[in-house]
Motif scaffolding. Structure first.
Motif, mmCIF file in Angstrom:
data_model
loop_
_atom_site.group_PDB
_atom_site.id
_atom_site.type_symbol
_atom_site.label_atom_id
_atom_site.label_comp_id
_atom_site.label_asym_id
_atom_site.label_seq_id
_atom_site.Cartn_x
_atom_site.Cartn_y
_atom_site.Cartn_z
ATOM 1 N N ARG A 163 0.835 -1.213 0.000
ATOM 2 C CA ARG A 163 0.000 0.000 0.000
ATOM 3 C C ARG A 163 0.868 1.261 0.000
ATOM 4 N NH1 ARG A 163 -5.503 -0.102 1.566
ATOM 5 N NH2 ARG A 163 -5.250 2.157 1.403
ATOM 6 N N ARG A 164 1.981 1.247 0.739
ATOM 7 C CA ARG A 164 2.841 2.432 0.835
ATOM 8 C C ARG A 164 3.619 2.698 -0.452
ATOM 9 N NH1 ARG A 164 4.008 0.358 6.059
ATOM 10 N NH2 ARG A 164 5.942 -0.550 5.251
ATOM 11 N N GLU A 187 3.695 3.680 -3.660
ATOM 12 C CA GLU A 187 2.801 4.339 -4.614
ATOM 13 C C GLU A 187 3.184 4.064 -6.064
ATOM 14 O OE1 GLU A 187 0.051 5.857 -4.036
ATOM 15 O OE2 GLU A 187 0.046 6.571 -1.969
ATOM 16 N N PRO A 243 -7.516 4.600 3.278
ATOM 17 C CA PRO A 243 -6.261 4.951 3.951
ATOM 18 C C PRO A 243 -6.511 5.362 5.401
ATOM 19 C CG PRO A 243 -6.405 6.004 1.791
ATOM 20 C CD PRO A 243 -7.752 5.416 2.078
ATOM 21 N N SER A 244 -5.514 5.108 6.252
ATOM 22 C CA SER A 244 -5.602 5.469 7.668
ATOM 23 C C SER A 244 -4.188 5.649 8.195
ATOM 24 C CB SER A 244 -6.321 4.370 8.452
ATOM 25 O OG SER A 244 -5.564 3.162 8.437
ATOM 26 N N ASN A 245 -4.061 5.904 9.499
ATOM 27 C CA ASN A 245 -2.731 6.034 10.085
ATOM 28 C C ASN A 245 -1.936 4.738 9.938
ATOM 29 O OD1 ASN A 245 -3.118 8.673 10.865
ATOM 30 N ND2 ASN A 245 -3.949 8.123 12.870
ATOM 31 N N ARG A 257 -1.313 3.192 4.920
ATOM 32 C CA ARG A 257 -0.970 4.392 4.154
ATOM 33 C C ARG A 257 -0.893 4.077 2.662
ATOM 34 N NH1 ARG A 257 0.728 8.268 7.771
ATOM 35 N NH2 ARG A 257 1.236 7.506 9.865
#
Length: 611
Positions: free
Chosen positions: A530-531, A533, A559-561, A564
């Motif tokens: 997910r991180r 990009e 997305p959340s803390n 990401r």
């Protein structure tokens, strides 16, 4: 002991602790049947030097309402706890959790006891193990016989057990290991496609619950795709429906026909109270070469003084035979043997006898080209990949051909069990990955490198990640044997290596292909994906799509803390039948990174159509 109850073994650290956690009900009728002796027998498997996570079992109480298995697993992982097995007791608000050793169990007890979770204060205590299934079943049958009652209830179909047992063993074993053997192949394919359709419908609900921003797009998809989150292409059949398994694992035990030292398949599971073994001679998914090895090996062990290993008493030696075959007419046989307390000289003599039998003796005609001997002890984990294999005779490897490429396979290496259907699967993966000469492919859980190597000539670079060291060595050799210089492989846990690899890759045209074990990818891998990009496309190959649901959901959630990076969304899916005659199949899902501008355009287009 590798398995007792519910597919795993769970428990406390000693019989003393067992006694401290036996309920009053367990101590009723004291004096009638020597309950203390019965109790000790029921829990014999947690004594001595036996592998069982029953020794390290706790009960977590006062859990929040409406949580599921995966919620509890994530909660424990979040606090750096690694459970071996979890059994959630549903509405009763507690769960049994086992660990692989005392250190991990004690760490969990200290960390979780008194912790707050969703408004609940959790408590933890040592848990009583479950009774040995074989002994428990035997005790029930003895009690029923004494009371003049039948030991088992009549099956729902109206046929009593005696009538069921009258079926030929060939039918019984076919029903056990190839349950769809008498179902027309077209109907088998329809059922499997229906299973994957159900998974995609459930994924649509999960995406809707976890990413509200996707609802406009999801509404369009569900309207077009029968409530699924993406189109489901027609299932691709296996080119061959019989004798397709290139790797078979046979247990060794007492035959259902009364013959001792029988090599084959179990009629039932140990947790169901059955250890009876039936020869694979009549099974339709095992190739003739493997059946011949089984027959010859069975003849050999019947001439030896060593008994079969008993999961009930933990005595005996012969445990398992694994046979790997290939289209290059090579055969690997791996003998699993429990040495107990035999002297080393005696074991060396046995290995020499095995070598003689399969190289110049009566077993020579079975065609074994690689013969391995694997010592498996009482405390050996169900995962035997870390155990050293001793080469007794022949070549160290066997070789296979797939999609015009050559592959070397070690004893522990993963290779798809249906070679012809694997060609269908990998061809589909290549089609969906949309690769070109500027592409970089990340091949996660790559095994012997089959997927990455099959795509290497079409891309700029392939980077593989695999846990098994022998498989990584095979993959490197395979890349060299096929004249490839743009492929590299890394050994280790995907969750440890993958984030670093992603940070090091600078390609703007990055595609990930993941083919994980049945349980799916570690959550750390999903978070790393997910991180990243620059990773726009992911092809997920799932041997159990239901078990991979958490992975699918996490790829798509908002997305959340913790999570990401822009989410992915499923673009299309397809089932590929690698396991004819069973309900299992592989599922391929193509995920693409969400482009919110495109998503808004989709919604606007739908509103225009509705208006």
């Amino acid at each position: 002991m590798t398995e007792t109850v519910d597919g795993a073994t769970e428990g406390v650290s000693s019989l003393t602790e067992v006694g401290e956690h036996v309920t009053k009900d367990d101590k009723t009728n004291e004096g009638n049947h020597a309950p203390e002796k019965d109790e000790a027998n029921m829990y014999r498997y947690i004594k001595d030097d036996l592998f069982t996570s029953e020794i390290y079992k706790v009960e977590i109480q006062n859990l929040p309402k409406y949580i599921g298995f995966n919620d509890l697993k994530k909660f424990l992982n979040k606090h750096s706890l690694n459970p071996h097995k979890i059994k959630l007791m549903g509405k009763q608000s507690f769960a049994f959790v086992t660990f692989k050793n005392q250190e991990e169990r004690d760490k969990a007890m200290k960390a979780v006891h008194g912790m707050q979770w969703k408004g609940r204060v959790l408590s933890v205590r040592l848990a009583k193990p479950k009774a040995d299934p074989i002994l428990k079943k035997r005790k029930q049958e003895e009690s029923a016989a004494e009371g003049g009652q039948p030991a088992c209830k009549k099956p729902a179909g109206g046929q009593d057990e005696e009538e069921e047992d009258e079926e030929p063993l060939s039918i019984q074993i076919a029903n056990a290991v190839t349950p769809l053997w008498n179902v027309p192949y077209e109907e088998q394919l329809r059922r499997k496609e229906q299973e994957v359709e159900g998974v995609l419908q459930r994924l649509a609900r999960e995406i809707g619950n976890n990413n509200k921003a996707m609802l406009p797009w999801l509404f369009i998809q569900k309207e077009k795709c029968n409530k699924m989150c993406c189109p489901l292409e027609a299932i691709r059949p296996s080119p061959v429906q019989t004798e397709y398994r290139n790797k078979c694992e046979f247990v060794i035990g007492m035959g259902a026909d009364g013959e001792d030292k029988t090599v084959g398949f179990r009629l039932g599971k140990y947790k169901g109270g059955s250890c009876a073994v039936v020869s694979p001679g009549d099974t339709i998914h095992v190739p003739a070469q493997a059946k011949r090895v089984v027959q010859d090996f069975q003849q050999y062990i019947r001439t030896t003084p060593y008994s079969v290993y008993s999961p009930e008493t933990y005595d005996g030696h012969w445990r398992q035979l694994t046979v790997r075959t290939s289209r290059t007419n090579q055969i690997m046989a791996i003998v699993f043997f429990n040495p107990q307390k035999l002297p080393e000289e005696e074991i060396e003599t046995l290995k020499g006898s095995l070598k003689q039998y399969f190289t110049v003796g009566a077993g020579k005609d079975s065609g074994v080209t690689s013969l391995y001997f694997l010592r498996i002890g009482q405390r050996t984990s169900p995962n035997t990949e870390d155990l050293p294999c001793e080469l007794v005779a022949g070549d160290e490897w066997i070789h296979e051909e797939l999609l015009g490429l050559k592959f070397r396979i070690s004893a522990h290496s993963f290779f798809q069990t249906n070679t012809l259907a694997a060609e269908v699967l990998y061809s589909a993966v290549g089609e969906w990955a949309q690769l070109d000469q500027d592409s970089t492919v990340l091949d996660v859980c790559c095994g012997t490198g089959t997927i990455g190597i099959s795509l290497a000539k079409r891309v700029k670079k392939v980077i593989g990640v695999e846990l098994c060291q022998a498989a990584v060595e095979d993959a490197k050799v395979n890349a060299e044997a096929n004249g490839l210089t743009n492929v590299e492989f890394h050994c280790g846990k995907a969750e440890d290596i993958f984030p670093t690899l992603l940070n090091a890759v600078v390609s703007t045209n990055l595609t990930a292909i993941v083919d994980p074990p049945r349980a799916g990818l570690h959550s750390k891998v999903i978070l790393a994906i997910r991180r990243a990009e620059n990773l726009k496309r992911l092809v997920y190959v799932a041997c159990n799509a239901k078990a991979a649901m958490n992975n699918f959901t996490d790829l798509c959630r908002a997305p959340s803390n913790r999570v990401r990076g822009a989410p992915f969304r499923p673009v299309k899916a397809m089932a590929v039948d690698l396991f004819p005659q069973t309900m299992h199949c592989e599922a391929i899902l193509l995920f693409e990174r969400v482009d919110y501008s495109s998503q808004s355009a989709d919604a606007a287009e739908q509103q225009t159509a509705d208006g």
